[in-house]
Structure formats: C-alpha cells, structure tokens
Write a protein that holds these residues in place. Structure first.
Motif, PDB file in Angstrom:
ATOM      1  N   MET A  30     -40.086 -13.775 -23.281  1.00  0.00           N
ATOM      2  CA  MET A  30     -40.663 -14.211 -24.550  1.00  0.00           C
ATOM      3  C   MET A  30     -41.911 -15.058 -24.331  1.00  0.00           C
ATOM      4  O   MET A  30     -42.813 -15.089 -25.163  1.00  0.00           O
ATOM      5  CB  MET A  30     -39.636 -14.985 -25.377  1.00  0.00           C
ATOM      6  CG  MET A  30     -38.559 -14.105 -25.992  1.00  0.00           C
ATOM      7  SD  MET A  30     -39.208 -12.663 -26.883  1.00  0.00           S
ATOM      8  CE  MET A  30     -39.998 -13.457 -28.267  1.00  0.00           C
ATOM      9  N   GLY A  31     -41.963 -15.740 -23.188  1.00  0.00           N
ATOM     10  CA  GLY A  31     -43.190 -16.453 -22.838  1.00  0.00           C
ATOM     11  C   GLY A  31     -44.332 -15.472 -22.649  1.00  0.00           C
ATOM     12  O   GLY A  31     -45.453 -15.702 -23.122  1.00  0.00           O
ATOM     13  N   PHE A  32     -44.058 -14.352 -21.989  1.00  0.00           N
ATOM     14  CA  PHE A  32     -45.109 -13.354 -21.765  1.00  0.00           C
ATOM     15  C   PHE A  32     -45.458 -12.593 -23.036  1.00  0.00           C
ATOM     16  O   PHE A  32     -46.598 -12.166 -23.213  1.00  0.00           O
ATOM     17  CB  PHE A  32     -44.695 -12.389 -20.650  1.00  0.00           C
ATOM     18  CG  PHE A  32     -45.135 -12.892 -19.321  1.00  0.00           C
ATOM     19  CD1 PHE A  32     -46.401 -12.622 -18.850  1.00  0.00           C
ATOM     20  CD2 PHE A  32     -44.306 -13.698 -18.566  1.00  0.00           C
ATOM     21  CE1 PHE A  32     -46.838 -13.126 -17.641  1.00  0.00           C
ATOM     22  CE2 PHE A  32     -44.717 -14.204 -17.352  1.00  0.00           C
ATOM     23  CZ  PHE A  32     -45.996 -13.920 -16.888  1.00  0.00           C
ATOM     24  N   TYR A  37     -49.823 -11.895 -26.753  1.00  0.00           N
ATOM     25  CA  TYR A  37     -50.229 -11.994 -28.162  1.00  0.00           C
ATOM     26  C   TYR A  37     -51.424 -12.931 -28.299  1.00  0.00           C
ATOM     27  O   TYR A  37     -52.439 -12.589 -28.909  1.00  0.00           O
ATOM     28  CB  TYR A  37     -49.057 -12.498 -29.004  1.00  0.00           C
ATOM     29  CG  TYR A  37     -49.377 -12.538 -30.483  1.00  0.00           C
ATOM     30  CD1 TYR A  37     -48.987 -11.508 -31.320  1.00  0.00           C
ATOM     31  CD2 TYR A  37     -50.095 -13.597 -31.038  1.00  0.00           C
ATOM     32  CE1 TYR A  37     -49.303 -11.521 -32.679  1.00  0.00           C
ATOM     33  CE2 TYR A  37     -50.429 -13.631 -32.380  1.00  0.00           C
ATOM     34  CZ  TYR A  37     -50.021 -12.591 -33.194  1.00  0.00           C
ATOM     35  OH  TYR A  37     -50.350 -12.604 -34.530  1.00  0.00           O
ATOM     36  N   ASP A  38     -51.299 -14.118 -27.716  1.00  0.00           N
ATOM     37  CA  ASP A  38     -52.351 -15.138 -27.869  1.00  0.00           C
ATOM     38  C   ASP A  38     -53.647 -14.747 -27.173  1.00  0.00           C
ATOM     39  O   ASP A  38     -54.746 -15.026 -27.667  1.00  0.00           O
ATOM     40  CB  ASP A  38     -51.862 -16.486 -27.332  1.00  0.00           C
ATOM     41  CG  ASP A  38     -50.821 -17.135 -28.244  1.00  0.00           C
ATOM     42  OD1 ASP A  38     -50.847 -16.860 -29.445  1.00  0.00           O
ATOM     43  OD2 ASP A  38     -49.984 -17.897 -27.738  1.00  0.00           O
ATOM     44  N   PHE A 139     -54.394 -22.761 -20.888  1.00  0.00           N
ATOM     45  CA  PHE A 139     -53.827 -23.617 -19.835  1.00  0.00           C
ATOM     46  C   PHE A 139     -52.303 -23.507 -19.821  1.00  0.00           C
ATOM     47  O   PHE A 139     -51.681 -23.385 -18.763  1.00  0.00           O
ATOM     48  CB  PHE A 139     -54.266 -25.060 -20.077  1.00  0.00           C
ATOM     49  CG  PHE A 139     -53.960 -26.001 -18.946  1.00  0.00           C
ATOM     50  CD1 PHE A 139     -54.677 -25.932 -17.756  1.00  0.00           C
ATOM     51  CD2 PHE A 139     -52.970 -26.951 -19.065  1.00  0.00           C
ATOM     52  CE1 PHE A 139     -54.407 -26.800 -16.704  1.00  0.00           C
ATOM     53  CE2 PHE A 139     -52.688 -27.831 -18.025  1.00  0.00           C
ATOM     54  CZ  PHE A 139     -53.410 -27.753 -16.837  1.00  0.00           C
ATOM     55  N   GLY A 140     -51.702 -23.543 -21.010  1.00  0.00           N
ATOM     56  CA  GLY A 140     -50.248 -23.377 -21.098  1.00  0.00           C
ATOM     57  C   GLY A 140     -49.813 -21.980 -20.704  1.00  0.00           C
ATOM     58  O   GLY A 140     -48.811 -21.804 -19.993  1.00  0.00           O
ATOM     59  N   ILE A 141     -50.553 -20.975 -21.156  1.00  0.00           N
ATOM     60  CA  ILE A 141     -50.244 -19.584 -20.795  1.00  0.00           C
ATOM     61  C   ILE A 141     -50.291 -19.412 -19.280  1.00  0.00           C
ATOM     62  O   ILE A 141     -49.436 -18.733 -18.685  1.00  0.00           O
ATOM     63  CB  ILE A 141     -51.240 -18.622 -21.482  1.00  0.00           C
ATOM     64  CG1 ILE A 141     -50.964 -18.562 -22.988  1.00  0.00           C
ATOM     65  CG2 ILE A 141     -51.174 -17.222 -20.871  1.00  0.00           C
ATOM     66  CD1 ILE A 141     -52.025 -17.816 -23.784  1.00  0.00           C
ATOM     67  N   MET A 171     -42.896  -7.522 -21.244  1.00  0.00           N
ATOM     68  CA  MET A 171     -42.917  -8.107 -22.586  1.00  0.00           C
ATOM     69  C   MET A 171     -44.348  -8.328 -23.068  1.00  0.00           C
ATOM     70  O   MET A 171     -44.598  -8.481 -24.262  1.00  0.00           O
ATOM     71  CB  MET A 171     -42.144  -9.421 -22.600  1.00  0.00           C
ATOM     72  CG  MET A 171     -40.650  -9.262 -22.315  1.00  0.00           C
ATOM     73  SD  MET A 171     -39.788  -8.271 -23.548  1.00  0.00           S
ATOM     74  CE  MET A 171     -39.673  -9.457 -24.882  1.00  0.00           C
ATOM     75  N   GLN A 172     -45.302  -8.333 -22.127  1.00  0.00           N
ATOM     76  CA  GLN A 172     -46.717  -8.381 -22.508  1.00  0.00           C
ATOM     77  C   GLN A 172     -47.066  -7.221 -23.433  1.00  0.00           C
ATOM     78  O   GLN A 172     -47.826  -7.373 -24.384  1.00  0.00           O
ATOM     79  CB  GLN A 172     -47.609  -8.291 -21.262  1.00  0.00           C
ATOM     80  CG  GLN A 172     -47.978  -9.611 -20.667  1.00  0.00           C
ATOM     81  CD  GLN A 172     -49.259  -9.506 -19.834  1.00  0.00           C
ATOM     82  OE1 GLN A 172     -49.677  -8.437 -19.432  1.00  0.00           O
ATOM     83  NE2 GLN A 172     -49.867 -10.641 -19.573  1.00  0.00           N
TER      84      GLN A 172
END
Length: 543
Positions: A30-32, A37-38, A139-141, A171-172
């Motif tokens: 879900m992080g990916f 998305y971002d 940076f967070g990504i 998931m990307q």
C-alpha cells in the motif's frame, strides 16, 4: 565453509507460504500504491495547471506551464525521492526497519494533503508552494523503497521470495491505474456540472473557476491509502534478520518469529555472540572488503536502475505529450480545460490497464521460475526493440490510420519494462547485500534510479521538442524531436541490457548465502564469492 544457519533464519527460509506473507505484501504494497499514485498523478494535471495559471488572453492556444516551471513540477518530487532513498536507506540499517517505516508514511500523508492545499495569490506562489510540498512528499516516498524491499526480503522464504518482493512493487501498477481512474471520475463529475465550450470558441472562459478544485482533489486522494495503512505498519514486528544479525538480540528475534510463524523457535544467543566476534563479516560500506565482495554487484544494481528509469519515467511522465504528438489526444484548443484532463486520464488509464499492471504481475508469477537475470535481460531486449520500432518509422505512426498501432507498440514497451527491469531492479538489491548494509545498498541503488528518472523528466521535456523552433511549445528552445528522443531511449535500453551482466542471480538462495554472511572467514568468503560470481554465468540452473 558455510556456517550452520541460525534456527530463526532457517525457519523463515523454509516456511510455507502463510497468511502473514500476504499481510506483509499488502502493508508494504500500500505504500507503493501511494508512491506511484503521488509520483505519476502530477502528469495528469500539468496541462490543467498551465491553463489555470498561465493562459494569456487572446492567445490562439491555451496556456502551458513555462519550461522551468513544468520541469520543476514534474521533477521536484523525484529529487525528494532520491534524497529520501539515501537517507531512510541508511537510517533503516542504523535504527531498524520498523522504527523508520512509520515515519515515511506520515511524511507522505501530510505532504500529499499539503500539496493539494498549495496556496498563493499569484501563479508563482502557487507553483512554488506546490513544488516545496512535492519535494517533501518525494522524500517520504523515497524511504518506502529500501524499507519495503528489505522488510519483504527478510520476511520471505527462499522459494517464493522473488514473487513476494515483486508483488509489493507491483502495487505501483495499481497506484498508476488508480491515479487515472480518480482523474477520470473527478473530471467527469466537474465536466457534467460545469459544461463549457472549447478554448477555440470562448478562449480563457473554457477554464471554469471550479477547475482549480479538480487538480487539488486528484492530488489529495493520494493521502488516503497511506493513512489507512499506518496502524498496521506500526503493528508489524521488526524483521528477525535485523534483530538477530544487526541488533544481536536472539531472544527477541526468536520470540517475534515464533508468533509470526506459529512455531517454537530456540533463541540461540551464544551462536549470535560468536557471529558478532567474527570480524570477517564486519566490513563497512566504504571498505576494500566490500568493494572486493560486492563492488561489481553494486555497480550492476545502480547502473541498470539508472538506465531503466531514464526510459521508464520519461515515457510515463510525458505520455500525454507523446499521445498529443501522434494525435491520439486532440489539440488543446479543441477542448475545454476539464475535458482535456478527462481525455489525458482516459489514455493513461488504458495504457496502465492493458500493459503496465499485467507486466508487473507477469513478473510476480514467473520470477521464481525464470530467475531475475532472465527476466531483466528479456525486458531490456524487448524495450529496445519496441522503442526502435516506434522511432525509426515514426512518420508512419503519426498518420491517423496507424495511431492504434502506435498505442499498441507503446503499450508493449511498458509491458516489458514491468515484466522486466522495472521489477527486477527493485528485487535484486534487497537480496544480495549483507543485512547490516542491505537497506543502505538498496537505497543507493534506488537513488541511482531516481537520478535516471530526473534525467528523463528534465531531459525528455526539452529533447522531445520539435527541431523547428517555431513548432516547439511556447517558451521552449528547439529540441531533437520526438523521433530522435525515442531512438535515444532505445539506445539507453540497450546499455541497460549490457549492464545486466554485472548482476548475480539470487533465485532459490538464502539471503545469507547471497551476501556471504554464513561463511567462516575471509578465505572462504572469497570462495563463496567465486561461487556466487559463477552463478552469473549459470543463471538458469535448477534450484
């Protein structure tokens, strides 16, 4: 001679696929989903930003972002991602994977919302604020790359480790697809609510004031999946490999994995203390011993990821420009602002649905059968072939009767990038380096990739401009043209194919076997490395 493997690590290597594996894939994945998305949703709204903030009254064409602004908006998140990969990769080896994992997610949530709320009375103020928050969003990504890959590799078993790491990265594809679908839904709703004639009829009035909400809503949606995953990330235990091999805490490693695997595991503190006293595996990142053992491997992972991302990101971020160049998206002046967002999103969603997402999952299904090397080599080969097939007869593809063929060929380059190096360059660095340097080395490899993405994002924007300055977009100098840009990308893909030969095959081997952490001394380490190096030339050997 190989050491006897710690029981807790052996239990992980031979564990059958269980529910916790799928839980870890979803939590890390879900992080990916959010990352993709971002990073890519910005390409859906850059033309809208140009219309809202840079349209000149009386101009024959709607406004576009000036070259420096467009490059900044598209590329600043990639700069942040590069910094985040290096910083959080290093921090993940110093503080532990879990302790850092939640930080990256919160940075992503906060900056995703802040990007959407970019404020200011002038176009310059809004764009500056947007770029500021997108840098920190990146940076967070960036932190998610080394941490997710390392956590998944250290949780997985030997038999299906490649598929599990690739599934996290896959998931990307859903993130890219979700970006297009959200843009379609939002733009369709606003288009129905605020209908207006195209730019060629009413000029600047074709951009209704409410269009400013469209891009903000699209950007803000990226915070939702990250926020929903935060609790579960905090509940995950630290990986046993970090706890045992880096933190040297046998009791905690055994207790954590006993709960996860639902089996009784002995805490082997004496064996871990013996490992700690052996200096043969205590070398640092900048040591001669690291260069001897892993220097070529690090060169292989960084060079292939760098070259891949030049092609991948330039193609992804500027799909809209490529589609406009061949006429698949109508000229801007024949649409109103919201309609243009809708048609760009529809085109990108179709590509994601038909090629990007399937490509990722072909890798998941086949990586532990074919091996990393074979898939990466095949992917680079076909990316080269299809890029040249698009570029050499480029005029042929611009004719209206051949546009569907262009889209099919273009989609195949995405399919083989994802069923190929875009997945394997993420998987391999998480498998071949020592536990105490694994997150750092993955971060370095990923940062090299983002350096390539920056080259692609900034370079392609200028290179793809027409060689005739009069036909170039407003404010841009003449470039080398779309055809020559595609030929250049084909050459870059071929270089990636050659650099793949520096990367060892890790299929079916334990992480300690690949990194040389279970050998007795430097002498046998060299033998282990020789064996690992030879695997580069016998990559299809059965497991």
């Amino acid at each position: 001679m190989a050491r006897e493997q710690l029981e807790v690590l052996n239990a992980l290597d031979v564990a059958k696929t269980q529910w916790y594996h799928f839980t870890a894939i979803v939590i890390a994945g879900m992080g990916f989903f959010t990352d993709a998305y971002d990073l890519f949703c910005i390409s859906l709204v850059t033309k809208l930003l140009g219309r809202i903030y840079y349209t000149v009254d009386g101009s024959a064409k709607p406004g576009t972002l000036p070259p420096n602004v467009s490059a900044s908006v598209n590329g600043v998140a990639l700069c942040g991602t590069l910094a985040g990969q290096l910083f959080f990769g290093w921090l993940g080896d110093k503080m532990g994977r879990k302790r850092v994992y939640g930080m990256t997610l919160m940075v992503m949530v906060i900056c995703s919302v802040a990007s959407a709320l970019s404020f200011g009375r002038s176009a310059k103020a809004v764009m500056s604020t947007l770029c500021f928050f997108r840098f920190w969003l990146g940076f967070g990504i960036g932190g998610d790359y080394p941490l997710s890959a390392t956590i998944m590799s250290e949780y997985a078993n030997k038999k299906t480790r490649g598929a599990f790491i690739a599934a996290v990265f896959a998931m990307q594809g859903f993130g890219i697809l979700a970006g297009g679908m959200v843009a379609i839904i939002v733009s369709a709703a606003f288009k129905a609510k605020y209908p207006t004639p195209p730019y060629s009829v009413v000029g600047a009035a074709s951009t209704v004031p409410e269009a400013d909400y469209v891009w903000r809503l699209i950007l803000m949606f990226g915070s939702l999946p990250a926020a929903l995953t935060y609790y579960w990330r905090m509940k995950m235990p630290e990986t046993a490999r970090y706890t045992a091999l880096v933190a040297k805490n046998a009791k905690k490693a055994a207790a954590d994995m006993s709960n996860v695997l639902q089996v009784e595991i002995e805490a082997e503190q004496e064996k871990i203390e013996k490992l700690a006293q052996d200096e043969s595996n205590s070398f640092g990142l900048f040591s001669k011993e690291f260069m001897r053992r892993h220097g070529l491997h690090l060169l292989g992972t960084t060079s292939t990821w760098f070259l891949l991302d030049i092609a991948f990101y330039s193609s992804n971020l500027f799909q809209k420009d490529i589609f406009s160049a061949v006429g698949w998206i109508p000229p801007a002046q024949t649409m109103n602002a919201i309609e243009e967002v809708y048609k760009i999103a529809r085109a990108q969603t179709l590509i994601a649905l038909c090629s990007t997402v399937p490509g990722y999952w072909f890798t998941v299904a086949l990586i532990d059968h074919f091996g990393r090397f074979t898939i990466q080599l095949m992917g680079f080969f076909f990316m080269t072939v299809f890029m040249f097939a698009l570029a050499i007869p480029y005029h042929h593809w611009t004719l209206s009767e051949n546009r569907i063929g262009f889209v099919i060929m273009y989609a195949l380059t995405f399919f083989f990038s994802n069923f190929g190096p875009n997945s394997t360059t993420f998987v391999v660095p998480a498998e071949i380096f020592p536990a105490r340097l694994r997150s750092t080395c993955h971060g370095i490899s990923a940062a090299a990739g983002k350096a390539g993405a920056i080259v692609g994002a900034f370079g392609f924007l200028y290179a793809a401009q027409s060689q005739d300055k009069a036909k170039a977009d407003h404010g841009y100098p003449a470039g080398i043209g779309m055809r020559n840009s595609l030929i250049l990308l084909g050459c870059i893909n071929f270089l990636g194919l050659l650099c793949t030969f520096l990367v060892p095959e890790s299929k079916g081997k334990s992480l300690e076997e690949m990194s040389g952490e279970n050998v007795e001394d430097n002498g046998t380490a060299a033998a282990g490395d020789a064996e690992m190096g030879s695997s580069s030339y016998s990559r299809t050997a059965p497991v």
